[in-house]
Design a protein around this motif. Structure first.
Motif, PDB file in Angstrom:
ATOM      1  N   PHE A  47       3.316  -0.143  -5.608  1.00 21.43           N
ATOM      2  CA  PHE A  47       2.109   0.684  -5.205  1.00 21.43           C
ATOM      3  C   PHE A  47       1.206   0.652  -6.538  1.00 21.43           C
ATOM      4  CE2 PHE A  47      -0.348   4.435  -4.346  1.00 21.43           C
ATOM      5  CZ  PHE A  47      -1.427   3.893  -3.834  1.00 21.43           C
ATOM      6  N   ASP A  99       0.957  -1.084  -0.001  1.00 27.16           N
ATOM      7  CA  ASP A  99      -0.039  -0.115   0.110  1.00 27.16           C
ATOM      8  C   ASP A  99       0.905   1.246  -0.140  1.00 27.16           C
ATOM      9  OD1 ASP A  99       0.944   0.379   2.523  1.00 27.16           O
ATOM     10  OD2 ASP A  99      -0.901  -0.496   3.478  1.00 27.16           O
ATOM     11  N   GLU A 100       0.288   2.471  -0.138  1.00 30.18           N
ATOM     12  CA  GLU A 100       1.154   3.605  -0.164  1.00 30.18           C
ATOM     13  C   GLU A 100       1.830   3.916   1.057  1.00 30.18           C
ATOM     14  OE1 GLU A 100       0.465   8.044  -1.811  1.00 30.18           O
ATOM     15  OE2 GLU A 100      -1.320   7.359  -0.843  1.00 30.18           O
TER      16      GLU A 100
END
Length: 335
Positions: free
Chosen positions: A134, A40-41
């Protein structure tokens, strides 16, 4: 009938940010070496803070994008369907893709709000690449990004295996394959990464269906997909799902099946410093070759020369003058 494009590609649009790291970095940050891992970011931003960003190299990328750019650099005509956001990295990706001579569905006026995907490519002294990705807005890649007219006006469609991770991506793969087959466009598929085959085999079974015209994979992917213990067994099994295929073998060259005969492609001995993009380069150079009058054996030798060149430098792309010199060398040696 003359086609406008040699190869039409679909896949993720990622800005590649490449760093040099030591093996200890993977231990400290709990990263699985040698694989592509989706993150994820928040996780990616944490990793970026831990790496020396000042030494990073940035290019538009993604597996299929690298291959499609290679087709263009070698002198072929290519098109890439992808999805980026209307942000700084999205603008960068679009301009970099066009500068490489690739036509695309991306238009500034139609870019959506969001975050463009990016891939942290971590290269260790042994030349192995490890990726943390991502996806950002490219995880929403769907049939809406497919340009049916450009696809039908192509000799080959090249489908990136990374799209298999999402339902909408897999639907796009299936739709594009169906469009291609209906229009008489040959279908090439790449497994992209061992982790894709390991965790999404059923998705690939769905996409491949009865067969594909051309499959690209490496040795590990071939054995994982076929569930065979040796390459000799795996290559026989692959005949059931691909009319032709390429198995890259790193420093040992490649093995090609042209639908009739197995062809061993000799490697070009080099000192590798970065394996990132070697498989992408091989696929792009090979697709250029077979769509521009070269036999499978000739295309394989051109691709082997190109991939051996790209691992001697950082980044998945060659400079334009390097491609020109490479083709001259290939012609001079009667590749």
């Amino acid at each position: 009938m003359t086609k406008k494009y040699d190869v039409y590609g679909i896949g993720n649009a990622l800005v590649d940010i490449e760093f040099k790291v030591q093996d200890e970095f993977f231990i400290q940050n709990e990263i699985e070496k040698g694989f592509m891992t989706l993150v994820d970011e928040e996780r990616q931003n944490k990793l970026m803070k831990a790496i020396n960003a000042a030494e990073a190299k940035k290019q538009c990328g993604g597996s299929a994008a690298n291959s499609i750019i290679a087709v263009s650099q070698f002198g072929g005509k290519s098109y890439y369907s992808c999805k980026v956001a209307n942000d700084e990295l999205g603008q960068f990706f679009m301009k970099d893709l066009r500068a490489a001579g690739v036509d695309t569905n991306l238009q500034e006026a139609t870019l959506e709000d969001g975050i463009t995907g990016k891939c942290l490519v971590m290269v260790t002294p042994d030349a192995e690449r490890t990726m943390n990705t991502f996806l950002g807005i490219t995880q929403n890649y769907s049939t809406a990004e497919i340009n049916e007219y450009a696809l039908k006006d192509s000799k080959y469609i090249y489908i990136e295996g990374y799209l298999v991770t999402s339902d909408n991506g897999r639907e796009a793969m299936l739709t594009a394959k169906k469009m291609a087959e209906a229009a008489g466009v040959k279908v090439a598929l790449t497994f992209s990464d061992p982790s894709m085959v390991k965790y999404f085999k059923s998705g690939f079974d769905q996409v491949i269906g009865a067969s594909v015209d051309l499959l690209f994979c490496n040795e590990e992917e071939a054995m994982l997909y076929t569930e065979k213990a040796t390459i000799k067994e795996a290559r026989e099994e692959l005949k059931k799902v691909a009319k032709a295929f390429v198995i890259t073998q790193g420093k040992n060259g490649a093995l090609i099946y042209d639908g009739d005969t197995f062809i061993d492609i000799e490697p070009y001995p080099v000192t590798a410093i970065d394996s990132n993009g070697a498989g992408d380069m091989f696929a792009g150079a090979f697709l250029y070759g077979i769509t521009n009058g070269h036999s499978y054996a000739q295309a394989g030798k051109i691709a082997s020369l190109a991939s051996s060149k790209v691992v001697t430098q950082f980044g998945p792309r060659l400079e334009w003058h390097e491609v020109k010199e490479l083709l001259q060398k290939a012609t001079a040696t009667n590749v």
